[in-house]
Design an enzyme around this catalytic site. Structure first.
Site, PDB file in Angstrom:
ATOM      1  N   GLU A   1     -36.697  23.228  75.942  1.00 40.77           N
ATOM      2  CA  GLU A   1     -37.254  22.921  74.801  1.00 40.77           C
ATOM      3  C   GLU A   1     -38.050  23.912  74.273  1.00 40.77           C
ATOM      4  O   GLU A   1     -38.631  23.654  72.825  1.00 40.77           O
ATOM      5  CB  GLU A   1     -38.546  21.771  75.428  1.00 40.77           C
ATOM      6  CG  GLU A   1     -37.857  20.441  76.080  1.00 40.77           C
ATOM      7  CD  GLU A   1     -39.001  19.632  76.990  1.00 40.77           C
ATOM      8  OE1 GLU A   1     -38.920  18.671  76.787  1.00 40.77           O
ATOM      9  OE2 GLU A   1     -39.847  20.384  77.543  1.00 40.77           O
TER      10      GLU A   1
ATOM     11  N   ASP B   1     -33.147  10.128  75.506  1.00 41.91           N
ATOM     12  CA  ASP B   1     -32.174   9.263  76.100  1.00 41.91           C
ATOM     13  C   ASP B   1     -33.120   7.794  76.272  1.00 41.91           C
ATOM     14  O   ASP B   1     -34.220   7.972  75.585  1.00 41.91           O
ATOM     15  CB  ASP B   1     -32.110   9.788  77.673  1.00 41.91           C
ATOM     16  CG  ASP B   1     -33.627   9.940  78.386  1.00 41.91           C
ATOM     17  OD1 ASP B   1     -34.080   8.901  78.965  1.00 41.91           O
ATOM     18  OD2 ASP B   1     -34.021  11.237  78.108  1.00 41.91           O
TER      19      ASP B   1
HETATM   20  N1  SAH Z   1     -32.543  17.662  84.852  1.00 43.09           N
HETATM   21  C1  SAH Z   1     -33.749  18.444  84.852  1.00 43.09           C
HETATM   22  C2  SAH Z   1     -34.927  17.533  85.043  1.00 43.09           C
HETATM   23  C3  SAH Z   1     -35.292  16.974  83.833  1.00 43.09           C
HETATM   24  S1  SAH Z   1     -36.839  15.805  84.324  1.00 43.09           S
HETATM   25  C4  SAH Z   1     -33.708  19.505  85.940  1.00 43.09           C
HETATM   26  O1  SAH Z   1     -33.038  19.269  87.158  1.00 43.09           O
HETATM   27  O2  SAH Z   1     -34.460  20.568  86.062  1.00 43.09           O
HETATM   28  C5  SAH Z   1     -37.084  15.481  82.607  1.00 43.09           C
HETATM   29  C6  SAH Z   1     -37.797  16.218  81.533  1.00 43.09           C
HETATM   30  O3  SAH Z   1     -37.631  15.539  80.289  1.00 43.09           O
HETATM   31  C7  SAH Z   1     -39.232  16.124  81.965  1.00 43.09           C
HETATM   32  O4  SAH Z   1     -40.032  17.296  81.355  1.00 43.09           O
HETATM   33  C8  SAH Z   1     -39.640  14.821  81.040  1.00 43.09           C
HETATM   34  O5  SAH Z   1     -41.043  15.080  80.498  1.00 43.09           O
HETATM   35  C9  SAH Z   1     -38.728  14.736  80.062  1.00 43.09           C
HETATM   36  N2  SAH Z   1     -37.872  13.186  80.123  1.00 43.09           N
HETATM   37  C10 SAH Z   1     -36.827  13.166  79.237  1.00 43.09           C
HETATM   38  N3  SAH Z   1     -36.291  11.983  79.512  1.00 43.09           N
HETATM   39  C11 SAH Z   1     -37.087  11.209  80.403  1.00 43.09           C
HETATM   40  C12 SAH Z   1     -36.850  10.013  81.301  1.00 43.09           C
HETATM   41  N4  SAH Z   1     -36.188   9.317  80.791  1.00 43.09           N
HETATM   42  N5  SAH Z   1     -37.762  10.064  82.260  1.00 43.09           N
HETATM   43  C13 SAH Z   1     -38.776  10.954  82.569  1.00 43.09           C
HETATM   44  N6  SAH Z   1     -38.956  12.048  81.928  1.00 43.09           N
HETATM   45  C14 SAH Z   1     -37.984  12.319  80.804  1.00 43.09           C
END
Ligand code: SAH
Length: 245
Positions: free
Chosen positions: A12, A215
């Site tokens: 980001e 998403d």
């Molecule tokens: N795949 C990543 C994890 C991402 S967590 C890893 O393994 O490192 C998701 C991140 O995007 C968080 O910072 C959150 O703020 C944001 N986010 C985007 N979509 C989200 C969702 N559906 N639920 C929760 N957080 C979400």
């Protein structure tokens, strides 16, 4: 006036780093705090890492050590509102911790503060809203729509409302429906906003949260998230630059 700028993930933050002029970096507790200028305004920009604890910890350092006057969080989130689609942008009016639970008849309330909806700063959020609206009218926004058209991104709409935060990636229609039912006017779900907002609220520092929808927080969330995340700094960078112009 110094703005603290926080993103949760390096993806980001990405190209935003290149926009920081006269940058100096101080590494503290595994985080790089980059001080400098964007559009002639003083900033300290940092990747907090994912989740509420990491975000609150980072915010406290920005406030206490770097003496920032305002904090803007910019990142991606899962869309919850009926008309909130991938590529849209949400500006938080307030943030609720959807995983905070005291009792069945008393969920979300933060003890001692005695509120469940942590307010974002109205003036700063309005500035973010105006900046986001002008970004949406820009050529950059049109380019991004084109770039993301494969995942159905069309011209972005800008929404204001409540942001739900919790230490869970939501990719489950049932959990999504529960959050929508319990939190009035909720627009998106993510993992940091309420932590940043609470730290700022308690310290009396203005805070705003900007979220681009990556998403729909349902069973397709992982796929959509993965396609969106790597280019998400194109949004953060364009919106933050517009804000600081
Ligand atoms: N795949 C990543 C994890 C991402 S967590 C890893 O393994 O490192 C998701 C991140 O995007 C968080 O910072 C959150 O703020 C944001 N986010 C985007 N979509 C989200 C969702 N559906 N639920 C929760 N957080 C979400």
């Amino acid at each position: 006036m110094t703005y603290g700028i926080i993103c949760a993930m390096p993806e980001e933050f990405g190209i935003l780093e290149k926009e920081i002029k006269n940058a100096t970096t101080l590494s503290l507790y595994g985080r790089d705090f980059i001080s400098g200028e964007i559009e002639g305004k003083n900033v300290v920009a940092v990747v907090s890492r994912i989740g509420k604890v990491a975000a609150a910890f980072t915010t406290a350092i920005l406030i206490e050590k770097f003496k920032v006057d305002a904090v803007v969080f910019c990142g991606i989130a899962g869309g919850l509102g009926d008309n909130v689609k991938i590529g849209d942008i949400v500006i938080g009016e307030g943030c609720v911790q959807h995983d905070f639970y005291l009792a069945d008849n008393d969920i979300f309330r933060i003890p001692l503060l005695n509120i469940s909806n942590i307010p974002c700063d109205k003036v700063l959020s309005k500035k973010c809203l105006n900046a986001t609206k002008s970004f949406c009218k820009s050529e950059k926004s049109a380019e991004l729509c084109d770039f993301f058209k494969e995942i159905g991104v069309t011209a972005p709409a800008v929404h204001t409302g409540i942001i739900a935060s919790g230490d869970q990636f939501i990719s489950d229609s049932a959990r999504k429906a529960w959050i929508k039912k319990k939190i009035e006017n909720v627009k998106c779900v993510e993992m940091e906003g309420a932590a940043v907002a609470q730290a700022c609220f308690e310290a009396g520092v203005p805070c705003a949260v900007i979220r681009v929808i990556s998403d729909c927080a349902d069973e397709g969330a992982d796929v959509s998230f993965d396609k969106f995340v790597n280019a998400s700094s194109l949004y953060s960078c364009a919106i933050i630059k517009e804000l600081l112009k």
